[in-house]
Design an enzyme around this catalytic site. Structure first.
Site, PDB file in Angstrom:
ATOM      1  CG  ASN A   1      -3.073  -1.842  -1.266  1.00 16.47           C
ATOM      2  OD1 ASN A   1      -1.869  -2.016  -1.044  1.00 16.47           O
ATOM      3  ND2 ASN A   1      -3.828  -1.085  -0.506  1.00 16.47           N
TER       4      ASN A   1
ATOM      5  CG  HIS B   1      -6.264  -1.317   3.947  1.00  9.74           C
ATOM      6  ND1 HIS B   1      -5.454  -0.196   4.052  1.00  9.74           N
ATOM      7  CD2 HIS B   1      -7.314  -1.113   4.782  1.00  9.74           C
ATOM      8  CE1 HIS B   1      -5.997   0.647   4.911  1.00  9.74           C
ATOM      9  NE2 HIS B   1      -7.123   0.125   5.371  1.00  9.74           N
TER      10      HIS B   1
ATOM     11  CB  SER C   1      -9.233  -5.963   3.013  1.00 10.19           C
ATOM     12  OG  SER C   1     -10.018  -5.800   4.177  1.00 10.19           O
TER      13      SER C   1
ATOM     14  CG  ASP D   1      -6.904   1.964   1.550  1.00 12.72           C
ATOM     15  OD1 ASP D   1      -6.148   1.348   0.778  1.00 12.72           O
ATOM     16  OD2 ASP D   1      -6.505   2.566   2.555  1.00 12.72           O
TER      17      ASP D   1
END
Ligand code: AMP
Ligand code: GLY
Length: 658
Positions: free
Chosen positions: A544, A546, A582, A591
């Site tokens: 992912n 972020h 990130s 997260d």
């Protein structure tokens, strides 16, 4: 010559009226109530499909010599018995015969008596008894509402948990209303499904070309069941002898049983078959033409349809039906939001240039402004034909017809292309690729996706973006995937706030992604949290992006950790000197998975959310491309790691568990 009435208002009835119009024995064709498509080949009469008296009045006032009933909802009213009792010829079984479709337990009993193979089953209205049966089959069962539930009453279960939920919803929560007050639980069979439609004249059953329906919404047979997203005919691996054998095994014994009971069946008998390793089994009978099967089968019939249907009513069918050597394929154009909440009113463009196709209307309307618009879930059936299935599909997919939010499957017929019965179970949708396969989940604009596409096109990234998914049909990410000719799918979610729809959406998502067997899943602006179950079921590394700095062990930060959906706004509100972006592995906790790469971005005194976001995006793109590149290069290492349990979430850095 005779006048004919077709009852119904979908693409099936449009196809019936179109074919009947080719008969020199037919004078006028009426359709009750019809649609704008039937109006182009016949005369629409404003009578609803369940208005028995209206239908009888139409038959008498329009001097109808033969009535053909399309939808099961019309047959369920018993209008065929009413018409016959007034001396009017009609295609459709009597009330007794109609139970083959209207009552699953009736159908099962007849099959048992007649020796037709069908899944082992039992009918239940008691919850505890049903649970026992489910456990007997280890949850590998199918739960069905016993009554007519408009195609929605079937749950195919993969586990005991799934099965228990389905049984509870039907029997204790009354999910299907009175249609589900009793249920059938049956063993789940594995195999290829085909649609065998026969004309039956009371004693004889004669097959039409065998078709295959595509019931699921999405490519790769993923997503929810629908009324049918496409079909093709004939099924290339079933020759004449095999079709005759299927009729003998699955239709003839039932026709004989009904005749013996004093209720000779006169109409269409449609057997939904599953071809298993131990032979054909009947999943269900329908007492009518299939939709969308009819749209592909009728163009192949090389005989006067009126005479055939008259023979059904008279009991004088020929032994075989002549067909052309062509192939046909129907692609359904469905509305935005179908099947959960189809949107209506979108303007349909391009219908006057159908190219090399037949276009049958399923749910269209012409409004006051004279424009043709969508008026339901399945809007149009575009039918291509050609010497073989390839040509038929090419013609159907070349259709220029478009409307806002239009969805069609891109893989109709893919199972059959170049394959035989045995080859059928092997997945050809995923040809082996030596490159790392990436599936991208992007809710919105898709700028991170675009960065990956550009990097790949530029030769910087050795990867194959094998699939793009969004839950928003209008997402920029889907447009970008389309423009880059990447496989993509819209997986709709009925209601984001409803846990049941969330769960349904997630399982459709998991299924459709798994079909593509990616090596890596990238969440690139994915606004839904993946559940622990989904992460486990995907069994593939997920990363992912972020828009904030996430923690890395041994490299402390002097700014707070900003998790969740408002990280950019939070950074500004907290007056931080810098924030960043990130890339991290996804674990059930939001997260919180191991960080693969991160980089900081300075916040200036003049920054607002928009200006900061722009700079963060640029960093995100670079980080993402680099992370994917590194992962691709260390792929073998990653593959091994992916097979480990969730405690061993792979990381290309030393593991940074938080
Ligand atoms: P039905 O309405 O009974 O045709 O069921 C709808 C769909 O559920 C079928 O087209 C099959 O894909 C699936 N299905 C129904 N019964 C079974 C079964 N016994 N085994 C496997 N799949 C089934
Ligand atoms: N295509 C399946 C049906 O008509 O029921």
């Amino acid at each position: 010559v005779t006048n004919v009435l077709v009852v119904g208002n979908g693409a099936r009835e449009h196809a019936l009226a179109w074919k009947l119009a080719q008969s020199s024995h037919v004078s006028r064709i009426f359709v009750a109530p019809g649609n704008p498509g039937t109006a182009s080949v016949a005369e629409n009469v404003p009578v609803a499909i369940d208005d028995c008296d209206g239908i009888l009045r139409t038959v008498e006032s329009c001097d109808i010599g033969l009535t053909v009933i399309g939808p099961e909802a019309a047959l369920a009213t018993g209008v065929q018995d009413l018409l016959r009792s007034h001396g009017h010829a009609c295609v459709g079984p009597d009330e007794y015969g109609f139970q083959l479709e209207g009552s699953k337990s009736f159908a099962k009993e007849v099959m048992e008596r007649a020796g037709v193979p069908t899944a082992r089953w039992q009918v239940f209205s008691d919850y505890d008894a049903a649970v026992e049966f489910v456990c007997l089959f280890d949850g590998s069962v199918v739960v069905k509402a016993n009554g007519l539930a408009a195609g929605k009453g079937v749950t195919v279960c993969g586990s005991t948990d799934d099965a228990l939920v389905a049984v509870r919803e039907a029997l204790l929560d009354w999910r299907f209303g009175s249609a589900g007050r009793s249920i059938i639980v049956e063993e789940r069979l594995e195999g290829i499904e085909v649609s065998l439609m026969c004309l039956v004249d009371g004693t004889k059953a004669v097959a039409l070309p065998v078709a295959q329906d595509h019931k699921r919404l999405l490519d790769g047979d993923a997503g929810p069941n629908t009324g049918g997203m496409g079909a093709y005919a004939p099924v290339p691996f079933l020759g004449r002898a095999q079709v005759d054998a299927l009729v003998e095994a699955t239709v003839t014994p039932v026709v004989a049983d009904l005749a013996r009971s004093g209720h000779p069946y006169r109409g269409i008998l449609f057997a939904g078959l599953i071809l298993t390793d131990s032979g054909p089994y009947v999943l269900e009978y329908n007492c009518r033409f299939g939709d969308p099967e009819t749209e592909v089968v009728l163009p192949l019939v090389d005989q006067d349809l009126f005479l055939l249907l008259q023979a059904v009513a008279d009991g004088s069918l020929p032994a075989h039906i002549a067909t052309t050597a062509n192939s046909t394929a129907a692609v359904i154009l469905a509305a935005h939001g179908y099947p959960a909440e189809p949107r209506t009113g979108d303007v349909i463009e391009g219908i006057n240039e159908p190219g090399n196709c037949l276009v049958f209307h399923a749910a269209t309307a012409i409004n006051g402004d004279g424009k043709l618009r969508t008026a339901g879930g399945r809007v149009l059936a575009v039918v291509g034909s050609g010497d073989d299935l390839h040509q038929a599909l090419a013609a159907a997919y070349a259709s220029p017809i478009r409307f806002g939010g239009m969805h069609r499957r891109g893989d109709i017929g893919h199972h059959a292309l170049g394959l035989g019965y045995d080859a059928y179970n092997h997945d050809t949708a995923n040809p082996p690729s030596t490159k790392m396969r990436i599936a991208v989940l992007a809710s919105g604009g898709g700028s991170n996706l675009q960065a990956l596409i550009d990097a790949e096109r530029a030769g910087f990234l050795q990867a194959d973006i094998c699939f793009v998914v969004s839950h928003d049909v209008d997402a920029g990410s889907l447009r970008r995937a389309h423009d880059a000719a990447l496989p993509h799918a819209y997986v709709p979610i009925a209601n984001r706030r409803d846990p049941v729809s969330r769960r349904a959406h997630e399982s459709a998502l998991v299924e459709t992604i798994r079909q593509r067997s990616p090596d890596l899943i990238v969440l690139a602006g994915w606004m839904l949290v993946l559940s622990e179950n989904a992460i486990r079921a995907l069994n593939t590394p997920i990363i992912n992006v972020h828009p904030a700095l996430l923690p890395v062990e041994g490299e402390p930060l002097d700014v707070p950790i900003l998790r969740g959906a408002h990280a950019v706004r939070d950074a500004l509100e907290l007056g931080l000197p810098y924030t960043g972006a990130s890339v991290h592995y996804v674990i059930p906790e939001v997260d919180a998975g191991p960080v693969i790469a991160r980089e900081s971005v300075t916040i200036t005194s003049v920054d607002d959310e928009a200006s900061l976001y722009v700079r963060l995006k640029l960093v995100e793109h670079q980080l993402l491309i680099n992370a994917v590149k590194q992962l691709a290069e260390t792929r073998d290492q990653m593959r091994g790691a992916a097979n480990r349990t969730e405690s061993g979430t792979p990381s290309i850095h030393s593991s940074h568990h938080s």
